[in-house]
Design an enzyme around this catalytic site. Structure first.
Site, mmCIF file in Angstrom:
data_model
loop_
_atom_site.group_PDB
_atom_site.id
_atom_site.type_symbol
_atom_site.label_atom_id
_atom_site.label_comp_id
_atom_site.label_asym_id
_atom_site.label_seq_id
_atom_site.Cartn_x
_atom_site.Cartn_y
_atom_site.Cartn_z
ATOM 1 N N GLY A 1 0.822 -1.216 0.000
ATOM 2 C CA GLY A 1 0.000 0.000 0.000
ATOM 3 C C GLY A 1 0.849 1.256 0.000
ATOM 4 C CG ASP B 1 -8.093 -10.599 4.738
ATOM 5 O OD1 ASP B 1 -8.006 -10.306 5.946
ATOM 6 O OD2 ASP B 1 -8.909 -10.080 3.960
ATOM 7 C CB SER C 1 -5.758 7.528 12.121
ATOM 8 O OG SER C 1 -6.343 8.672 11.573
ATOM 9 C CE1 TYR D 1 -8.643 4.575 8.937
ATOM 10 C CE2 TYR D 1 -8.894 6.904 9.474
ATOM 11 C CZ TYR D 1 -8.086 5.813 9.211
ATOM 12 O OH TYR D 1 -6.719 5.963 9.230
ATOM 13 C CE LYS E 1 -6.273 2.466 11.173
ATOM 14 N NZ LYS E 1 -5.263 1.432 10.963
HETATM 15 N N1 UFG Z 1 -11.228 17.151 0.847
HETATM 16 C C1 UFG Z 1 -11.853 17.879 -0.136
HETATM 17 N N2 UFG Z 1 -12.135 17.247 -1.311
HETATM 18 C C2 UFG Z 1 -11.807 15.956 -1.569
HETATM 19 C C3 UFG Z 1 -11.164 15.203 -0.541
HETATM 20 C C4 UFG Z 1 -10.896 15.835 0.655
HETATM 21 O O1 UFG Z 1 -12.149 19.059 0.052
HETATM 22 O O2 UFG Z 1 -12.097 15.445 -2.663
HETATM 23 C C5 UFG Z 1 -10.879 17.811 2.120
HETATM 24 C C6 UFG Z 1 -11.499 17.167 3.346
HETATM 25 O O3 UFG Z 1 -12.780 17.685 3.576
HETATM 26 C C7 UFG Z 1 -10.482 17.557 4.430
HETATM 27 C C8 UFG Z 1 -9.151 17.560 3.688
HETATM 28 O O4 UFG Z 1 -9.479 17.686 2.317
HETATM 29 O O5 UFG Z 1 -10.729 18.859 4.895
HETATM 30 C C9 UFG Z 1 -8.359 16.277 3.873
HETATM 31 O O6 UFG Z 1 -9.176 15.170 3.572
HETATM 32 P P1 UFG Z 1 -8.587 13.704 3.303
HETATM 33 O O7 UFG Z 1 -9.724 12.843 2.899
HETATM 34 O O8 UFG Z 1 -7.419 13.805 2.391
HETATM 35 O O9 UFG Z 1 -8.008 13.265 4.706
HETATM 36 P P2 UFG Z 1 -8.727 13.204 6.145
HETATM 37 O O10 UFG Z 1 -8.291 14.400 6.905
HETATM 38 O O11 UFG Z 1 -10.148 12.883 6.014
HETATM 39 O O12 UFG Z 1 -7.935 12.013 6.819
HETATM 40 C C10 UFG Z 1 -8.109 10.677 6.452
HETATM 41 C C11 UFG Z 1 -7.855 9.845 7.669
HETATM 42 C C12 UFG Z 1 -6.416 9.956 8.086
HETATM 43 C C13 UFG Z 1 -5.542 9.599 6.973
HETATM 44 C C14 UFG Z 1 -5.867 10.458 5.804
HETATM 45 C C15 UFG Z 1 -5.065 10.086 4.621
HETATM 46 O O13 UFG Z 1 -8.670 10.303 8.705
HETATM 47 O O14 UFG Z 1 -6.171 9.070 9.148
HETATM 48 O O15 UFG Z 1 -7.230 10.319 5.466
HETATM 49 O O16 UFG Z 1 -5.362 8.773 4.254
HETATM 50 F F1 UFG Z 1 -4.250 9.807 7.315
#
Ligand code: UFG
Length: 356
Positions: free
Chosen positions: A12, A61, A127, A151, A155
């Site tokens: 990954g 798995d 996370s 999710y 964790k």
């Molecule tokens: N976002 C957008 N548009 C998108 C995707 C995300 O605006 O298409 C915004 C989200 O709303 C957030 C920021 O970008 O404000 C980051 O979002 P991500 O989905 O990239 O990441 P998250 O903060 O949701 O974090 C998640 C998990 C973490 C992990 C991370 C990366 O909670 O543990 O994804 O895999 F590290």
């Protein structure tokens, strides 16, 4: 210093970069991955960058105890890094049972087999999302936890299980690393983030828009209490995350029991700031539209990284420009990702090259 490290989820995004880092520092590395969200092609790239092969790679798995037992019986495993899990916030709300099954039951199965095989060292992939909406930033490891989606709850549950198991099995040494938002790619451009289907995370989505694979980015909310109204995150270069894991492996024997550390930079970046930085580095402006908030999202998550610095004398070194530059290099070289055929079922994957 543990010599042979078993890496679950080693094909990954974070796992593959960590394997390169471990191989580069003299560890023997065995990978277990079911390739549900990764390509076996990454395994060949790992060996190519490191200049030496993995000690073993198995398509399995983590919930499959029989398969795990076979892997442990075939290699002198000294320590395990457990990445294998589902990781998308939005998807976890749609498929919660799958998340609990893979993430929580998978960790229990791994722990059970480690116990049977008398392997007592574990680095667990946790996370920052466990903090949820509860804390004020920057977040220390003592900040309150309040996950806002399945999710993040999986964790936190795993952390609780590990803590309890450590209390009752004093030989265990566990480091849970709460990473913030890993992005970027290996600077060679050979290894990077290649999510299956529509990317659930910001950086790969932005990269796919820049390369022309998707029309525009949806910005999930611009009405958060942040400077520009969009979500603020602590983006961390995947090579810093990989390095952090390699350093953690070297500190597993510092003491027994369970310890938790943040893995972040301490710098917050909004969605719009990231979009601007990526546009500048790539020379391709990233079109976007503002959409509604995404369920389970929070306004701001930024690490206080000082505990890890004090414990290991280690800190991240790569900035947002490096994160965008390396993510873009991988995307530009691989407009369609690793573009592999689906992997064959069963058996070792080392040496296979399913990509045309
Ligand atoms: N976002 C957008 N548009 C998108 C995707 C995300 O605006 O298409 C915004 C989200 O709303 C957030 C920021 O970008 O404000 C980051 O979002 P991500 O989905 O990239 O990441 P998250 O903060 O949701 O974090 C998640 C998990 C973490 C992990 C991370 C990366 O909670 O543990 O994804 O895999 F590290």
């Amino acid at each position: 210093m543990p010599e042979t490290v078993l890496v679950t989820g080693g094909a990954g995004f974070i796992g593959s970069h960590t394997c390169v880092e471990l191989l580069g520092h003299g560890h023997d590395v065995v990978v277990v991955d079911n390739h549900v969200n990764s390509s076996p092609e990454a395994l060949d790239r790992i060996a190519k960058i490191a200049g030496r092969p993995l000690a073993g790679a198995y398509r399995a798995d983590v919930r499959d105890r029989k398969a795990l037992r076979e892997v442990f019986s075939s290699h002198p495993v000294d320590a395990v890094i457990h990445f294998a899990a589902h990781k998308a916030v939005g998807e976890s709300a749609a498929r919660p049972v799958e998340y609990y099954d893979t993430n929580v039951a998978g960790t229990c199965a791994l722990l059970a087999v480690m116990h049977e095989q008398r392997v007592h060292r574990l680095v667990f992939s946790s996370s920052c999302s466990v903090y949820g909406d509860a804390g004020t930033v920057p977040l220390t490891e003592r900040s309150p936890v309040a996950p806002t989606n399945p999710y993040a709850r999986t964790k936190l549950m795993c952390e609780r299980i590990l803590e309890d198991v450590c209390d009752h099995l004093p030989q265990l040494k566990v480091l849970a690393l709460r990473y913030f938002n890993p992005v970027g790619a290996h600077p060679s451009g050979l290894l990077g983030e290649d999510p299956r289907g529509v990317p659930g995370n910001l950086m790969p989505y932005v990269a796919q828009v820049a390369v022309g694979r998707r029309a525009q980015l949806s910005v999930f909310g611009d009405d958060y209490p942040t400077p520009d109204g969009t979500g603020v995150r602590d983006y961390i270069h995947v090579m810093d995350v990989a390095e952090g894991h390699r350093v953690a492996v070297g500190h597993l024997d510092d003491r027994t029991g369970m310890r938790v550390f943040n893995l972040g930079t301490g710098t917050g970046t909004s969605v719009l700031q990231l979009v601007a930085a990526f546009g500048e580095v790539s020379g391709r402006p990233v079109p976007y539209r503002v959409a509604g908030r995404r369920a389970g999202d929070v306004a701001e998550l930024v690490a206080d990284p000082s505990a890890v610095a004090a414990a290991w004398d280690w800190a991240t070194t790569r900035d947002l420009t490096a994160m965008c530059r390396d993510a873009w290099r991988f995307q530009e070289l691989h407009p369609d990702g690793y573009s592999c055929r689906p992997p064959r079922a069963g058996g070792p994957t080392t040496g296979e090259s399913p990509c045309g």
